[in-house]
Design a protein around this motif. Structure first.
Motif, mmCIF file in Angstrom:
data_model
loop_
_atom_site.group_PDB
_atom_site.id
_atom_site.type_symbol
_atom_site.label_atom_id
_atom_site.label_comp_id
_atom_site.label_asym_id
_atom_site.label_seq_id
_atom_site.Cartn_x
_atom_site.Cartn_y
_atom_site.Cartn_z
ATOM 1 N N ALA A 7 -19.255 -15.352 13.770
ATOM 2 C CA ALA A 7 -18.785 -13.971 13.917
ATOM 3 C C ALA A 7 -18.690 -13.279 12.560
ATOM 4 C CB ALA A 7 -17.433 -13.943 14.626
ATOM 5 N N GLN A 8 -18.217 -13.995 11.549
ATOM 6 C CA GLN A 8 -18.101 -13.402 10.223
ATOM 7 C C GLN A 8 -19.482 -13.140 9.618
ATOM 8 O OE1 GLN A 8 -15.248 -12.244 8.857
ATOM 9 N NE2 GLN A 8 -16.600 -11.320 7.364
ATOM 10 N N ALA A 9 -20.425 -14.039 9.850
ATOM 11 C CA ALA A 9 -21.793 -13.833 9.363
ATOM 12 C C ALA A 9 -22.402 -12.600 10.015
ATOM 13 C CB ALA A 9 -22.644 -15.076 9.645
ATOM 14 N N LYS A 10 -22.210 -12.451 11.310
ATOM 15 C CA LYS A 10 -22.735 -11.285 12.030
ATOM 16 C C LYS A 10 -22.095 -10.000 11.521
ATOM 17 C CE LYS A 10 -21.318 -10.139 16.153
ATOM 18 N NZ LYS A 10 -21.063 -10.015 17.596
ATOM 19 N N LYS A 11 -20.792 -10.030 11.356
ATOM 20 C CA LYS A 11 -20.070 -8.847 10.878
ATOM 21 C C LYS A 11 -20.567 -8.436 9.492
ATOM 22 C CE LYS A 11 -15.365 -7.383 9.785
ATOM 23 N NZ LYS A 11 -13.957 -7.792 9.778
ATOM 24 N N THR A 12 -20.720 -9.400 8.607
ATOM 25 C CA THR A 12 -21.201 -9.122 7.253
ATOM 26 C C THR A 12 -22.600 -8.529 7.295
ATOM 27 O OG1 THR A 12 -19.845 -10.907 6.355
ATOM 28 C CG2 THR A 12 -21.681 -10.151 4.995
ATOM 29 N N LEU A 13 -23.469 -9.101 8.103
ATOM 30 C CA LEU A 13 -24.847 -8.609 8.220
ATOM 31 C C LEU A 13 -24.878 -7.174 8.724
ATOM 32 C CD1 LEU A 13 -27.949 -9.506 8.204
ATOM 33 C CD2 LEU A 13 -27.629 -9.541 10.682
ATOM 34 N N ILE A 14 -24.150 -6.887 9.782
ATOM 35 C CA ILE A 14 -24.169 -5.546 10.372
ATOM 36 C C ILE A 14 -23.539 -4.531 9.430
ATOM 37 C CG2 ILE A 14 -23.275 -4.122 12.258
ATOM 38 C CD1 ILE A 14 -23.736 -6.584 14.090
ATOM 39 N N HIS A 15 -22.411 -4.867 8.836
ATOM 40 C CA HIS A 15 -21.767 -3.930 7.912
ATOM 41 C C HIS A 15 -22.668 -3.650 6.704
ATOM 42 C CE1 HIS A 15 -17.353 -4.297 9.384
ATOM 43 N NE2 HIS A 15 -18.191 -3.996 10.334
ATOM 44 N N ASP A 16 -23.307 -4.686 6.191
ATOM 45 C CA ASP A 16 -24.214 -4.500 5.065
ATOM 46 C C ASP A 16 -25.364 -3.582 5.468
ATOM 47 O OD1 ASP A 16 -25.017 -5.146 2.341
ATOM 48 O OD2 ASP A 16 -26.694 -6.184 3.286
ATOM 49 N N HIS A 17 -25.881 -3.796 6.652
ATOM 50 C CA HIS A 17 -26.971 -2.952 7.139
ATOM 51 C C HIS A 17 -26.517 -1.496 7.227
ATOM 52 C CE1 HIS A 17 -30.474 -1.642 9.356
ATOM 53 N NE2 HIS A 17 -29.659 -1.061 10.221
ATOM 54 N N LEU A 18 -25.363 -1.289 7.823
ATOM 55 C CA LEU A 18 -24.867 0.078 7.984
ATOM 56 C C LEU A 18 -24.602 0.736 6.639
ATOM 57 C CD1 LEU A 18 -22.458 -0.405 11.007
ATOM 58 C CD2 LEU A 18 -24.767 0.559 11.020
ATOM 59 N N ASN A 19 -24.076 -0.028 5.703
ATOM 60 C CA ASN A 19 -23.736 0.532 4.392
ATOM 61 C C ASN A 19 -24.945 0.818 3.519
ATOM 62 O OD1 ASN A 19 -20.977 0.593 4.824
ATOM 63 N ND2 ASN A 19 -20.717 -1.497 4.108
ATOM 64 N N HIS A 20 -26.012 0.068 3.678
ATOM 65 C CA HIS A 20 -27.150 0.219 2.776
ATOM 66 C C HIS A 20 -28.397 0.800 3.445
ATOM 67 C CE1 HIS A 20 -24.597 -2.754 0.691
ATOM 68 N NE2 HIS A 20 -24.896 -1.987 -0.323
ATOM 69 N N CYS A 21 -28.834 0.172 4.499
ATOM 70 C CA CYS A 21 -30.096 0.599 5.121
ATOM 71 C C CYS A 21 -30.017 2.005 5.688
ATOM 72 C CB CYS A 21 -30.502 -0.373 6.220
ATOM 73 S SG CYS A 21 -30.899 -2.011 5.592
ATOM 74 N N LEU A 22 -28.930 2.317 6.349
ATOM 75 C CA LEU A 22 -28.826 3.643 6.935
ATOM 76 C C LEU A 22 -28.694 4.715 5.862
ATOM 77 C CD1 LEU A 22 -26.607 2.967 10.068
ATOM 78 C CD2 LEU A 22 -29.084 3.238 9.942
ATOM 79 N N ASP A 23 -27.972 4.409 4.785
ATOM 80 C CA ASP A 23 -27.871 5.363 3.680
ATOM 81 C C ASP A 23 -29.246 5.674 3.101
ATOM 82 O OD1 ASP A 23 -25.152 5.605 3.886
ATOM 83 O OD2 ASP A 23 -24.700 4.266 2.209
ATOM 84 N N GLU A 24 -30.038 4.629 2.893
ATOM 85 C CA GLU A 24 -31.377 4.817 2.343
ATOM 86 C C GLU A 24 -32.250 5.653 3.275
ATOM 87 O OE1 GLU A 24 -33.215 1.102 1.328
ATOM 88 O OE2 GLU A 24 -31.508 0.497 0.089
ATOM 89 N N ALA A 25 -32.163 5.371 4.557
ATOM 90 C CA ALA A 25 -32.977 6.109 5.520
ATOM 91 C C ALA A 25 -32.568 7.569 5.583
ATOM 92 C CB ALA A 25 -32.865 5.464 6.892
#
Length: 93
Positions: free
Chosen positions: A53-71
């Motif tokens: 659960a922590q791995a999933k949370k970290t992955l999703i939060h990282d995605h939201l914080n970085h990938c979406l900003d870039e897009a």
């Protein structure tokens, strides 16, 4: 489907968490096979769940914080794609 290498600074930490979960899961299997008490098994299963659960949370939060900003910075088409991707990844929260 072609996949472009996609790595973030958080990925090594996620891999460590998942390897730890894998070790816990292997322990659970061994515990069941050797007849260990259910309480011990349940505790180890809980550790597996938490690690994943922590791995999933970290992955999703990282995605939201970085990938979406870039897009979003890439303009309207990037924003449109980002909203669709956000809807997809949000299912896993």
């Amino acid at each position: 489907m072609d996949h472009v290498a996609h790595r973030h600074a958080s990925h090594p930490d996620i891999v460590k968490r998942l390897k730890r979960a894998d070790g816990h899961l292997r322990s659970v299997i061994e515990m069941i096979e050797t007849g260990r008490p259910c309480l011990d098994i349940a505790q180890q299963l809980h550790a597996v769940e938490k690690a994943i659960a922590q791995a999933k949370k970290t992955l999703i939060h990282d995605h939201l914080n970085h990938c979406l900003d870039e897009a979003m910075l890439s303009g309207a088409s990037g924003a449109r794609n980002s909203i669709g991707e956000f809807k997809e990844i949000a299912k896993y929260l």
